[in-house]
Write an enzyme that holds these catalytic residues in place. Sequence first.
Site, mmCIF file in Angstrom:
data_model
loop_
_atom_site.group_PDB
_atom_site.id
_atom_site.type_symbol
_atom_site.label_atom_id
_atom_site.label_comp_id
_atom_site.label_asym_id
_atom_site.label_seq_id
_atom_site.Cartn_x
_atom_site.Cartn_y
_atom_site.Cartn_z
ATOM 1 N N GLU A 37 45.292 46.765 52.468
ATOM 2 C CA GLU A 37 45.755 47.243 53.841
ATOM 3 C C GLU A 37 46.116 46.021 54.738
ATOM 4 O O GLU A 37 46.907 46.002 55.460
ATOM 5 C CB GLU A 37 44.543 47.863 54.371
ATOM 6 C CG GLU A 37 44.369 49.546 53.995
ATOM 7 C CD GLU A 37 43.725 49.366 52.823
ATOM 8 O OE1 GLU A 37 42.916 48.340 52.169
ATOM 9 O OE2 GLU A 37 43.822 50.494 52.105
ATOM 10 N N LEU A 50 33.214 32.745 51.700
ATOM 11 C CA LEU A 50 33.964 33.033 52.948
ATOM 12 C C LEU A 50 33.188 34.298 53.680
ATOM 13 O O LEU A 50 32.809 34.521 54.702
ATOM 14 C CB LEU A 50 35.547 32.950 52.927
ATOM 15 C CG LEU A 50 36.135 31.839 52.383
ATOM 16 C CD1 LEU A 50 37.545 32.134 52.246
ATOM 17 C CD2 LEU A 50 35.885 30.761 53.190
ATOM 18 N N SER A 52 38.053 39.808 56.022
ATOM 19 C CA SER A 52 39.315 39.382 56.319
ATOM 20 C C SER A 52 39.264 39.172 57.990
ATOM 21 O O SER A 52 39.923 38.322 58.514
ATOM 22 C CB SER A 52 40.195 40.504 56.175
ATOM 23 O OG SER A 52 40.214 40.653 54.745
ATOM 24 N N GLU A 75 31.393 37.659 54.425
ATOM 25 C CA GLU A 75 30.120 37.739 55.129
ATOM 26 C C GLU A 75 29.732 39.231 55.289
ATOM 27 O O GLU A 75 30.799 40.040 55.278
ATOM 28 C CB GLU A 75 29.819 36.965 56.421
ATOM 29 C CG GLU A 75 29.852 35.534 56.401
ATOM 30 C CD GLU A 75 29.743 35.015 57.902
ATOM 31 O OE1 GLU A 75 29.240 35.621 58.772
ATOM 32 O OE2 GLU A 75 30.056 33.610 57.641
ATOM 33 N N GLU A 132 39.947 39.451 47.913
ATOM 34 C CA GLU A 132 41.065 38.700 48.439
ATOM 35 C C GLU A 132 41.994 39.158 49.477
ATOM 36 O O GLU A 132 43.052 39.001 49.331
ATOM 37 C CB GLU A 132 41.921 37.907 47.208
ATOM 38 C CG GLU A 132 40.899 37.322 46.034
ATOM 39 C CD GLU A 132 41.644 36.430 45.321
ATOM 40 O OE1 GLU A 132 43.068 36.055 45.292
ATOM 41 O OE2 GLU A 132 41.071 36.219 44.245
#
Lengths: 389, 337, 267
Positions: A373, A130, A137, A132, A369
């Site tokens: 924060e 996922l 996030s 990049e 993951e």
Amino acid sequence: MTDNFLDYQLMTEDQQSLVDMIHEFMSKEMPQELVEKNDREGHFSMDVAKKLGEMGFYAMDVPEQYGGAGFDCVTICLIREALGYYCGGFANSFVGQSFGYKPLLLAGTEEQKMEYGQRLANGEFWATALTEPQGGSDAVNTRTKAVKDGDDYIINGNKCFVTNGGISNLYTVSAVTGETNLRGEGISLFIVERDFPGVSMGKHEDKMGIRASNTTELTLQDVRVPAKNLIGPVNTGYQTMMKMLARTRPTGCAPALGIARRAIDLAIDYSRQRITFGKPIGKHQGIQFKLADMAIRLQTARNQMIYNATLVDQGVYDTVVGSITKAYASEAAFQICVDAQQIFAGYGYSKEYPLEKLVRDARIYSIFEGPNEVQRWIIGNRLVGKIKK
Amino acid sequence: MSIFADYKNLWVFIETYKGKARSVGLELLNPGKELARQMGESMVAVILGDDNQENIAAAFAYGADEVISVEGPEFAHYNTEAYTYAMEKLVEKYKPSTMLIGATIYGRDFGPRLACRLKTGLTADCTALSIDEESGNMAWTRPAFGGNLMATILCPNTRPQIGTVRPGVFKKVEADSAHKGNVIKEAISVPQDIIKTRLVESIQEISGEIIKLEDAEIIVSGGRGLGRPENFSYVRELAEALGAAVGASRAAVDAGWIPHAHQVGQTGKTVGPKIYIACGISGAIQHLAGMGGSDCIVAINKDPEAPIFSVADYGIVGDLFEILPVMAAEIKKLKNA
Amino acid sequence: MNILVCVKQVPDTMEIKIDPVTNTLIRDGVPSIVNPFDSYALELAARIKDETGGKITVVCMGPKQAEAALKECLAVGGDKAYLVTDRAFGGSDTLATSYILSCTVQYLEELSGEKFDIIFCGKQAIDGDTGQVGSEMAEHIGLPQITCIQDIKVEGDKIVVRQEMDEGYNVLETKLPAVVSVTKTPYEPRYPTVKAKLAANRAQITHITTAELTNLTVERTGLKGSPTKVKKTFTPQRKGGGTIIQEDAPADSAVKLVALMSGAALI
């Protein structure tokens, strides 16, 4: 029930058997010399993983009817914690074996669940790609693009920090397929095979910790992916991912608690042997207080994890509870390791003793993951809630 | 005891291998003699083999009062059926009160089969033998629980009383080739149809240059403290300087650092050399069970708490990698002086 | 292949300590395990089953807690397990134990209508350390025996085995049925699979008592049926009182040791 209060006392007979199997296997197959060697060389022991998998620990996230081990969430947490006790790096890659399958459970077709479940049971690894270089996030910043071409999509892009990137046959890749917005629409999830033309792995990350875990970049250059490899309807990928993460929070931090437990056990042992000022340092209150705080953190972190896992097993998927688990357990684990290192003093800083590796390994859990924060943002946001203008 | 009035004499089974008497049978003639004397009986050596001439002479040389010899091709090599058949016939005829068998692999195969056939008691792997004052029965003392516990066993209600005795615990007496006695030749032929097991081949693995542990006067042993298989070179260097055999702890063998043939301990070999030098061996009970009978025990270990020091006559607390080479050098100096 | 494996639950004697004050064994907290040589025996049996198919029955004589050992065996190849247990059997020596087990073999063979092809035992139990039950069972039943085997191969109606010897090893063969006792094998006992382990947890272990063993004469069991009697037990004496050398430099210690030994005319 065991006689050590640091152990989780509410295990069922089956759970105790499974945890005992992990301990029996890992203590023999992954002795400290091998753990240190893998850490130095950044090597994942696939041969050990294979044996463990063949015992029945592959495809932990795959339900029984699709060929998997079919363990519930609490059981997976206990198994992962036991693995983490031996090597956080090995644990991270091993438990990640079926990670890419999880979105299928939410949005996949029955055929997909069955076909891919079987492949995982046979020992194939499935990574999730996922993140990049410019967006983690912040999914809206995803640049990997999948353009429709007949019945296929052509995917181009770069993914980084892919756990098991170098050892997987399957990848779950997030790519932009439409107009992206702050709600995360416009992103889809694809199942990409390693041997699709255009798929290549980049360098293996030279990491601070969990070095025995395989982490690489993934490059997709004009990779043709059939539409049947979509997970769920097009443009719903981000929501699927978010829903999935809400269910994986407890299991994600479980290995960290195993690392922390190892640190506590080593620190207790050392406190009983090391003598300063005429007595074992474990008899000095300062050390006792430190050990007490470590035990408090471990037990509360584990309790939160099991609570979270129990909710998941009962079908309650609360993102915020997950974020609390993730934020607290990762920081608790790291603090426990740092405190243990402090108890070892100079020896805790030396590579000849196991402590410094535990600190390095525990560090990642506050970062990956979704950094803490982000977790706090999620929690705070929900607490304050929507304010009517 | 009066019900056993017709059972008398102490028998020592002389096990042979490839035609030659094993040391253990000859060792047992030593305690056997004294025990027989205390019982007021004779000590008889029993030999089964193809050609027993040399072994008969050896039995007398090491103290036997009398020898029963059974010869035949079926006894050339140990066979459970043949040996049990023959011994049963002998026991039926001569009714010994006591039988000592060396606790070798064959001995521990033979003893129980025979004892069960005779419906009598067998005590295994004994390390001490005496007469029970109270009852006049044989008192068999042996290790249990991996050597953590000793048990003294009696066989008060059946005859013969049988025991297998650990090799290396007793020493052979000085051979006296002038000592001779009566030889009873028993002709026993074993019916072919009772032989069920066939020896296909017997493979010798220990190369000649390695001195057999059981017979060695000095043994240098290596354990987990060596850290790596290559480090057995330190042990071998010292062994060479001393003309010693090389032994190992179970930990070293289990780790695959050295073949099982070198293992000393409860599930390895029992040794009783003049000097036993334990290098990097912690001294677990199971290991002590195998070398505790050594005349002089030397221990080198970096852990001052290692249990081996509780049995050592001399101990060095320190790094064996620095100590062993210096020892080897000093010994070479002494030899050259 | 219809295989029987006899196992015993034993305390892990590697973990046993001696109380320095009372000089007795500390048995509390010592874990109970399947006798290691029995695990090797079961592994050889499982390998035969892997190759030629068949069934493995596991039998254990012991108290109720030994069911845990039987369940462990069910998780690594055992198909059916029986616990031979009866108060009357308490205090049995090897002759009595082997008699009870041979009656059990007869009972199980009548129950299933099938004879066992191979009966496996471990070389010795690490608590009793006698190594006699296997051979005595073979004698009671009237079967050939081969002890201390490291490996086994089935060839038609016979087995070819590798027997451990001090000098090396023997290769022997015998016709089935036969009894074998197993020492350390080159194969590590397999790990249980998750499926087998969880199924074993749920298994019901059938008990065999004097009620089932109608072929057994109770007087030949227990203390009454045991020709050997324990007169006493004691912990081995420690030698103690040696000379410990700990010079500043290890090399100095080494020199001192050699000097001491040469002075004592040892070398």
